[in-house]
Design an enzyme around this catalytic site. Structure first.
Site, PDB file in Angstrom:
ATOM      1  N   SER A 120       7.135  -9.839  -4.605  1.00  0.00           N
ATOM      2  CA  SER A 120       7.406 -10.408  -5.926  1.00  0.00           C
ATOM      3  C   SER A 120       8.571  -9.718  -6.614  1.00  0.00           C
ATOM      4  CB  SER A 120       6.191 -10.248  -6.829  1.00  0.00           C
ATOM      5  OG  SER A 120       5.120 -10.984  -6.347  1.00  0.00           O
ATOM      6  N   HIS A 141       8.940 -16.514  -1.459  1.00  0.00           N
ATOM      7  CA  HIS A 141       7.985 -16.062  -2.473  1.00  0.00           C
ATOM      8  C   HIS A 141       6.978 -17.157  -2.830  1.00  0.00           C
ATOM      9  CE1 HIS A 141       7.128 -14.592  -6.792  1.00  0.00           C
ATOM     10  NE2 HIS A 141       6.417 -13.895  -5.952  1.00  0.00           N
ATOM     11  N   GLU A 153       9.642 -19.905  -3.803  1.00  0.00           N
ATOM     12  CA  GLU A 153      11.032 -19.559  -4.112  1.00  0.00           C
ATOM     13  C   GLU A 153      11.669 -18.988  -2.837  1.00  0.00           C
ATOM     14  OE1 GLU A 153      10.812 -18.287  -8.826  1.00  0.00           O
ATOM     15  OE2 GLU A 153      10.101 -16.859  -7.354  1.00  0.00           O
ATOM     16  N   ASN A 192       9.052 -15.632 -12.517  1.00  0.00           N
ATOM     17  CA  ASN A 192       8.613 -14.439 -13.242  1.00  0.00           C
ATOM     18  C   ASN A 192       9.591 -14.046 -14.350  1.00  0.00           C
ATOM     19  OD1 ASN A 192       6.183 -14.221 -11.971  1.00  0.00           O
ATOM     20  ND2 ASN A 192       6.946 -12.908 -10.336  1.00  0.00           N
TER      21      ASN A 192
HETATM   22  N1  LIG Z   1      -1.004 -11.191  -5.760  1.00  0.00           N
HETATM   23  C1  LIG Z   1      -0.057 -11.985  -6.239  1.00  0.00           C
HETATM   24  O1  LIG Z   1      -0.254 -12.686  -7.241  1.00  0.00           O
HETATM   25  C2  LIG Z   1       1.276 -12.092  -5.533  1.00  0.00           C
HETATM   26  C3  LIG Z   1       2.051 -13.237  -5.721  1.00  0.00           C
HETATM   27  C4  LIG Z   1       3.252 -13.371  -5.017  1.00  0.00           C
HETATM   28  C5  LIG Z   1       3.673 -12.347  -4.175  1.00  0.00           C
HETATM   29  N2  LIG Z   1       2.907 -11.211  -4.027  1.00  0.00           N
HETATM   30  C6  LIG Z   1       3.397 -10.177  -3.091  1.00  0.00           C
HETATM   31  O2  LIG Z   1       2.669 -10.304  -1.880  1.00  0.00           O
HETATM   32  C7  LIG Z   1       2.536  -9.003  -1.268  1.00  0.00           C
HETATM   33  C8  LIG Z   1       1.065  -8.738  -1.009  1.00  0.00           C
HETATM   34  O3  LIG Z   1       0.359  -8.817  -2.211  1.00  0.00           O
HETATM   35  P1  LIG Z   1      -1.220  -9.039  -2.256  1.00  0.00           P
HETATM   36  O4  LIG Z   1      -1.553  -9.381  -3.653  1.00  0.00           O
HETATM   37  O5  LIG Z   1      -1.645  -9.940  -1.146  1.00  0.00           O
HETATM   38  O6  LIG Z   1      -1.714  -7.544  -1.929  1.00  0.00           O
HETATM   39  P2  LIG Z   1      -3.119  -7.031  -1.363  1.00  0.00           P
HETATM   40  O7  LIG Z   1      -3.252  -5.642  -1.846  1.00  0.00           O
HETATM   41  O8  LIG Z   1      -4.194  -8.025  -1.632  1.00  0.00           O
HETATM   42  O9  LIG Z   1      -2.868  -7.016   0.235  1.00  0.00           O
HETATM   43  C9  LIG Z   1      -1.999  -6.150   0.869  1.00  0.00           C
HETATM   44  C10 LIG Z   1      -2.464  -5.997   2.302  1.00  0.00           C
HETATM   45  O10 LIG Z   1      -1.486  -5.240   3.027  1.00  0.00           O
HETATM   46  C11 LIG Z   1      -2.186  -4.451   3.954  1.00  0.00           C
HETATM   47  N3  LIG Z   1      -1.282  -3.400   4.432  1.00  0.00           N
HETATM   48  C12 LIG Z   1      -0.944  -2.237   3.851  1.00  0.00           C
HETATM   49  N4  LIG Z   1      -0.045  -1.581   4.619  1.00  0.00           N
HETATM   50  C13 LIG Z   1       0.206  -2.370   5.695  1.00  0.00           C
HETATM   51  C14 LIG Z   1       1.032  -2.242   6.840  1.00  0.00           C
HETATM   52  N5  LIG Z   1       1.802  -1.178   7.036  1.00  0.00           N
HETATM   53  N6  LIG Z   1       1.028  -3.241   7.750  1.00  0.00           N
HETATM   54  C15 LIG Z   1       0.226  -4.336   7.573  1.00  0.00           C
HETATM   55  N7  LIG Z   1      -0.583  -4.506   6.504  1.00  0.00           N
HETATM   56  C16 LIG Z   1      -0.591  -3.523   5.584  1.00  0.00           C
HETATM   57  C17 LIG Z   1      -3.415  -3.966   3.211  1.00  0.00           C
HETATM   58  O11 LIG Z   1      -4.421  -3.525   4.127  1.00  0.00           O
HETATM   59  C18 LIG Z   1      -3.801  -5.225   2.446  1.00  0.00           C
HETATM   60  O12 LIG Z   1      -4.718  -6.028   3.178  1.00  0.00           O
HETATM   61  C19 LIG Z   1       3.202  -8.016  -2.221  1.00  0.00           C
HETATM   62  O13 LIG Z   1       4.513  -7.782  -1.789  1.00  0.00           O
HETATM   63  C20 LIG Z   1       3.207  -8.763  -3.560  1.00  0.00           C
HETATM   64  O14 LIG Z   1       4.295  -8.381  -4.373  1.00  0.00           O
HETATM   65  C21 LIG Z   1       1.710 -11.065  -4.677  1.00  0.00           C
END
Ligand SMILES: NC(=O)c1ccc[n+]([C@@H]2O[C@H](COP(=O)([O-])OP(=O)(O)OC[C@H]3O[C@@H](n4cnc5c(N)ncnc54)[C@H](O)[C@@H]3O)[C@@H](O)[C@H]2O)c1
Length: 294
Positions: A120, A141, A153, A192
């Site tokens: 993000s 995204h 995006e 955002n």
């Molecule tokens: N949550 C949201 O609303 C949202 C929206 C758009 C984008 N994002 C982006 O998506 C990404 C993930 O966010 P999320 O909310 O799913 O996070 P989350 O914390 O739910 O999940 C992250 C996952 O990554 C895993 N992980 C950590 N290190 C790792 C590695 N080295 N290799 C493989 N897996 C690994 C963790 O075990 C976990 O399951 C981030 O970059 C975030 O900015 C989040």
């Protein structure tokens, strides 16, 4: 490029649903996470979501079974990446971790594979340097929850090629999403940034005593046709999320106007984080939720 095999790394809130979107689109999908329990939870949660579609008659049970047969989970990144035409990285939002993952993906993926990040806030150019294929790196995204939200995006990094952008946008469309293209990188991308501008103005009006937060919400709902006002939306996504994002910007700029508003700070300090704690700007123990006193 015809995408036959997709790799999704990071099976959290985002990656788990992005993987099922790939499988539903008919693509062989490898879902990777360092945590086996997270992979199991991801499959279980997806089964619940998709079963609901079957129960409502929106999908056949055979199509559901076929989609889940297209997903393979693994804790080994090289196994998930081998043979992938396209990778979507959705691991924790940390630059050092993501750079390491991109370097490993670069080693393990076929030469033609595109490496996209769902980050993000981090821009793909910050990750492209960890690979030997910066032209094949971009941001893709999604929005939470990916199974429901229709926008993706697609962001051009400094070295991203036209072909990479075209393939990424076409993958988004195949997953049933509408892709919008950003011609250059800008922190916060489109949604955002626009949301932050709206929400900053809403806090400015509240803090200056111009209107109550519930009237600012009503103004946005009824005057702009927004489904939720900015304070309702803050409660929905979690007040700590907005607070931390603002703190990050404030720590970088040091400008007073970038600091979290006192009305937000007080609630976060009290542990009133919105819907998830039952109380934020609104109290969710009542139906409909009622405005809280500060
Ligand atoms: N949550 C949201 O609303 C949202 C929206 C758009 C984008 N994002 C982006 O998506 C990404 C993930 O966010 P999320 O909310 O799913 O996070 P989350 O914390 O739910 O999940 C992250 C996952 O990554 C895993 N992980 C950590 N290190 C790792 C590695 N080295 N290799 C493989 N897996 C690994 C963790 O075990 C976990 O399951 C981030 O970059 C975030 O900015 C989040």
């Amino acid at each position: 490029m015809d995408i036959k095999t997709l790799c999704v790394t990071g099976a959290g809130q985002m990656g788990s649903q992005i993987a099922i979107l790939g499988a539903l689109a008919g693509i062989e999908t490898k879902l990777h996470d360092i945590d086996e329990a997270q992979l199991e939870a991801a499959v279980a949660a997806n089964k619940k979501h998709i079963q609901r579609r079957v129960d409502k008659g929106k999908m056949s049970a055979q199509d559901m079974t076929a989609a889940f047969e297209r997903i393979e989970t693994t804790t080994q990144l090289d196994r998930a990446a081998a043979g992938a035409d396209f990778v979507i990285e959705a691991v924790v939002e940390r630059l050092d971790v993501k750079r390491e993952v991109f370097a490993e993906l670069d080693r393990a993926c076929p030469e033609h594979a595109i490496l996209a990040t769902n980050s993000s806030y981090l821009m793909s150019s910050e990750l492209a340097g960890a690979t030997s294929r910066p032209d094949k790196v971009c941001n893709m995204h999604f929005f939470f929850p990916p199974l429901v939200m229709r926008l993706v995006e697609v962001v051009r990094g400094e070295a991203t090629s036209e072909a990479t952008l075209a393939t990424t946008a076409s993958l988004a469309r195949r997953m049933g999403k509408q892709a919008v293209l950003l011609h250059k990188e800008m922190p916060g991308f489109l949604v955002n940034r626009i949301l932050r501008a709206l929400s900053n103005e809403a806090y400015f009006l509240l803090e200056n005593g111009v209107a109550s937060f519930e009237d600012i919400d009503a103004a946005c709902r009824l005057g702009l046709n927004h489904p939720l006002g900015p304070f309702q939306l803050s409660d929905f996504s979690g007040l700590d999320i907005g607070y931390n994002a603002r703190m990050e910007i404030f720590n970088r700029t040091g400008r007073e106007e970038d600091a979290p508003a006192p009305s937000l700070k007080r609630r976060v300090e009290r542990g009133d984080l919105g819907r998830k704690t039952g109380r934020g700007f609104y109290d969710y123990s009542t139906d409909p939720p009622t405005p809280t006193d500060d």
